[in-house]
Design an enzyme around this catalytic site. Structure first.
Site, short mmCIF file in Angstrom:
data_model
loop_
_atom_site.label_atom_id
_atom_site.label_comp_id
_atom_site.label_asym_id
_atom_site.label_seq_id
_atom_site.Cartn_x
_atom_site.Cartn_y
_atom_site.Cartn_z
CE1 TYR A 70 9.43 46.55 62.72
CE2 TYR A 70 11.04 47.44 61.18
CZ TYR A 70 10.23 47.59 62.28
OH TYR A 70 10.21 48.79 62.97
CB SER B 193 10.22 52.12 60.44
OG SER B 193 11.55 51.86 60.03
CE LYS C 9 6.78 49.21 62.83
NZ LYS C 9 6.11 49.73 64.00
P1 NAD Z 1 10.89 47.78 71.94
O1 NAD Z 1 10.86 46.33 71.58
O2 NAD Z 1 11.88 48.26 72.93
O3 NAD Z 1 9.43 48.25 72.43
C1 NAD Z 1 8.24 47.66 71.96
C2 NAD Z 1 7.40 47.32 73.18
O4 NAD Z 1 6.17 46.73 72.73
C3 NAD Z 1 8.07 46.30 74.10
O5 NAD Z 1 8.03 46.77 75.44
C4 NAD Z 1 7.22 45.03 73.93
O6 NAD Z 1 7.19 44.27 75.14
C5 NAD Z 1 5.88 45.61 73.55
N1 NAD Z 1 5.01 44.74 72.75
C6 NAD Z 1 5.32 44.09 71.60
N2 NAD Z 1 4.24 43.39 71.17
C7 NAD Z 1 3.25 43.63 72.05
C8 NAD Z 1 1.90 43.20 72.14
N3 NAD Z 1 1.36 42.36 71.24
N4 NAD Z 1 1.13 43.64 73.17
C9 NAD Z 1 1.65 44.47 74.10
N5 NAD Z 1 2.94 44.90 74.08
C10 NAD Z 1 3.72 44.48 73.05
O7 NAD Z 1 11.03 48.60 70.56
P2 NAD Z 1 11.33 50.14 70.31
O8 NAD Z 1 12.69 50.25 69.73
O9 NAD Z 1 10.97 50.95 71.48
O10 NAD Z 1 10.30 50.41 69.14
C11 NAD Z 1 9.02 51.00 69.37
C12 NAD Z 1 8.29 51.11 68.04
O11 NAD Z 1 9.07 51.91 67.16
C13 NAD Z 1 8.05 49.80 67.33
O12 NAD Z 1 6.78 49.85 66.72
C14 NAD Z 1 9.15 49.76 66.29
O13 NAD Z 1 8.78 48.98 65.17
C15 NAD Z 1 9.25 51.23 65.94
N6 NAD Z 1 10.56 51.61 65.37
C16 NAD Z 1 11.70 51.37 66.08
C17 NAD Z 1 12.94 51.71 65.54
C18 NAD Z 1 14.22 51.43 66.30
O14 NAD Z 1 15.30 51.47 65.68
N7 NAD Z 1 14.20 51.18 67.59
C19 NAD Z 1 13.01 52.32 64.27
C20 NAD Z 1 11.82 52.57 63.58
C21 NAD Z 1 10.60 52.21 64.14
#
Ligand code: NAD
Ligand code: UDP
Length: 334
Positions: A147, A123, A151
Site C-alpha cells: 500500500y 500518507s 502511495k
Molecule cells: P475510503 O475507502 O473510505 O475512500 C476511498 C473511496 O475510493 C471509496 O469510496 C472507494 O469506493 C473509492 N474507490 C476506490 N477505488 C476506486 C476506483 N478504482 N474507482 C473509483 N472509486 C474508487 O478511504 P479514505 O479513508 O477516505 O481514504 C481516502 C484517501 O486517503 C485514500 O487515497 C487513502 O489511501 C488516503 N489516506 C487515508 C488515510 C486514512 O487513515 N483513512 C490515511 C492516509 C491516506
C-alpha cells in the site's frame, strides 16, 4: 470552481465534499462504491444544503472518467484508492492496478481535457520508519508494505508529470492519522468487517459491537510503552483540501505537505480520551506488537501552516466526541 472528486463517497472524500459545497464550489464525484455507499453522498448534500453530480464509475475506466469530466473541470481532488495495509500484502497486484493504474488513467484523462490542477491523497506511510520525529517533508521516503509503495510511486509519477509541463500544479497531501466525523454524526468512518485502525475499533468496543480492544505492544520506547500517533480531525483535513485547491490554482509545480496536529497521543491516551468523551469503558488487553508498526510517528506541520495557511483546529476531545456521535447513530440505524 468546478471540482472533480475521485473517491468522494468514501470517508475523507465525503467530509471534504461537504466543505467544498459549503465554500461554493461545484462538485462532481466519481466513485465505484467498492468501499462506500451512495447514502454518504445523499447525506453530504443534506448537510451542505446543495447538490452535487455523481458518476458511478471506476477511475481505471477511461470512458467513466470522460463522463465525469464532461461539462468542464477546473481541478481534481484524488482520493480514490484501496487503503488496507494488510490486504495490500496479500494482494499487491490489485493495489498496483487500482491505485497506480487508476492514477495513470486519471492523469491521461486530465491531459486530454487540459485540466492542470491535482490535489492528491498521500500518507505519512511514505516516511516508513522515520529517523526523527516530528517528521518534515524533506525526510527520506521509504515504505514498508505494498500500500505504501503505491502511495510513493503515485507521488513520483505525479511529480514527474508536473515536471514535464510548466502549467501543471499538484499538491501532495501526506495525511497522518485521520479520525473523527462530521459533528452532526451523519457521516463518518464505518469500516466493513473488523476495523484495521485504532479509533473505529475503540468506538466499536465502546458501543458494544466488539468485546475488547487489543493494544498492539506496550514495550515501545514511549512514556507508557504504547505507540504514539498524530491523530487529525477529518473536518480539519477537509479544510486542508479546500486550501490546497486554492493553492494549486495559484501556483504551478508540485509540492508535498504534511497534515497533522504536530502533537502525538499514545494508544492508551487515546483510549482514555475516548472513555471520557463517551462515558463508556473500553476494556482492553495488551498483546504483542503488530508487524510493521513504528513506535512514534508525528508530523511537523509547519510547512502547511505557513504556505497553505492551514492549522488543525480540533483537539483529541472533539475527535473522540464526534467519532462517538457517529458510532452511536450508525448502531441506531442498524
Ligand atoms: P475510503 O475507502 O473510505 O475512500 C476511498 C473511496 O475510493 C471509496 O469510496 C472507494 O469506493 C473509492 N474507490 C476506490 N477505488 C476506486 C476506483 N478504482 N474507482 C473509483 N472509486 C474508487 O478511504 P479514505 O479513508 O477516505 O481514504 C481516502 C484517501 O486517503 C485514500 O487515497 C487513502 O489511501 C488516503 N489516506 C487515508 C488515510 C486514512 O487513515 N483513512 C490515511 C492516509 C491516506
Ligand atoms: N493499534 C492497536 N490496536 C488496534 C489498532 C491499532 O493497538 O486494534 C495501535 C497501533 O499499533 C498504532 C496505533 O494504534 O500504534 C494507530 O494504529 P492505526 O492502525 O490506527 O494507524 P497507523 O498504524 O496507520 O498509524
Amino acid at each position: 470552481m468546478n471540482l472533480l472528486v475521485t473517491g468522494g463517497a468514501g470517508y475523507i472524500g465525503s467530509h471534504t465534499c461537504v466543505r467544498l459545497l459549503e465554500a461554493g464550489h461545484d462538485v462532481t464525484v466519481i466513485d465505484n462504491l467498492c468501499n462506500s455507499s451512495p447514502i454518504a453522498l445523499e447525506r453530504v448534500q443534506e448537510l451542505a444544503g446543495r447538490s452535487l453530480r455523481f458518476v458511478q464509475g471506476d477511475i481505471r475506466n477511461r470512458a467513466d472518467l470522460d463522463k465525469a469530466f464532461e461539462g468542464g473541470i477546473d481541478a481534481v481532488i484524488h482520493f480514490a484508492a484501496l487503503k488496507a495495509v494488510g490486504e495490500s500484502g496479500e494482494q499487491p497486484l490489485a493495489y498496483f492496478d487500482n491505485n497506480i493504474g487508476g492514477t495513470i488513467t486519471l492523469m491521461q484523462a486530465m491531459e486530454a481535457r487540459g485540466v492542470t490542477r491535482l490535489v492528491f491523497s498521500s500518507s505519512a506511510t511514505v516516511y516508513g520508519q522515520p529517523d526523527h520525529v516530528p517528521v518534515k517533508e524533506d525526510a527520506p521516503l521509504r515504505v514498508t508494505n505494498p500500500y505504501g509503495r503505491t502511495k510513493l510511486v503515485m507521488e513520483d509519477l505525479i511529480r514527474d508529470w508536473c515536471a514535464s509541463r510548466p502549467q501543471l500544479s499538484a499538491v501532495l497531501l501526506r495525511y497522518f492519522n485521520p479520525v473523527g466525523a462530521h459533528p452532526s454524526g451523519r457521516i463518518g468512518e464505518d469500516p466493513r468487517g473488523v476495523p484495521n485502525n485504532l479509533m473505529p475499533y475503540v468506538a466499536q468496543v465502546a458501543v458494544g459491537r466488539r468485546e475488547r480492544l487489543q493494544v498492539f505492544g506496550n514495550d515501545y520506547p514511549t512514556p507508557d510503552g504504547t505507540g504514539i500517533r498524530d491523530y487529525l480531525h477529518v473536518m480539519d483535513l477537509a479544510e486542508a483540501h479546500l486550501k490546497a485547491v486554492g493553492y494549486a490554482a495559484a501556483h504551478a509545480g508540485c509540492e508535498a505537505f504534511n497534515l497533522g496536529t504536530g502533537r502525538g497521543y499514545s494508544v492508551l491516551e487515546l483510549v482514555r480520551a475516548f472513555e471520557a468523551a463517551s462515558g463508556r469503558a473500553v476494556p482492553l488487553d495488551i498483546v504483542g506488537r503488530r508487524a510493521g508498526d513504528v513506535a512514534e510517528l508525528t508530523a511537523d506541520p509547519r510547512k502547511a501552516n505557513a504556505v497553505l495557511g492551514w492549522h488543525a483546529e480540533h483537539g483529541i476531545a472533539a475527535m473522540c466526541g464526534d467519532a462517538w456521535r457517529f458510532q452511536q447513530q450508525a448502531v441506531a440505524e442498524e
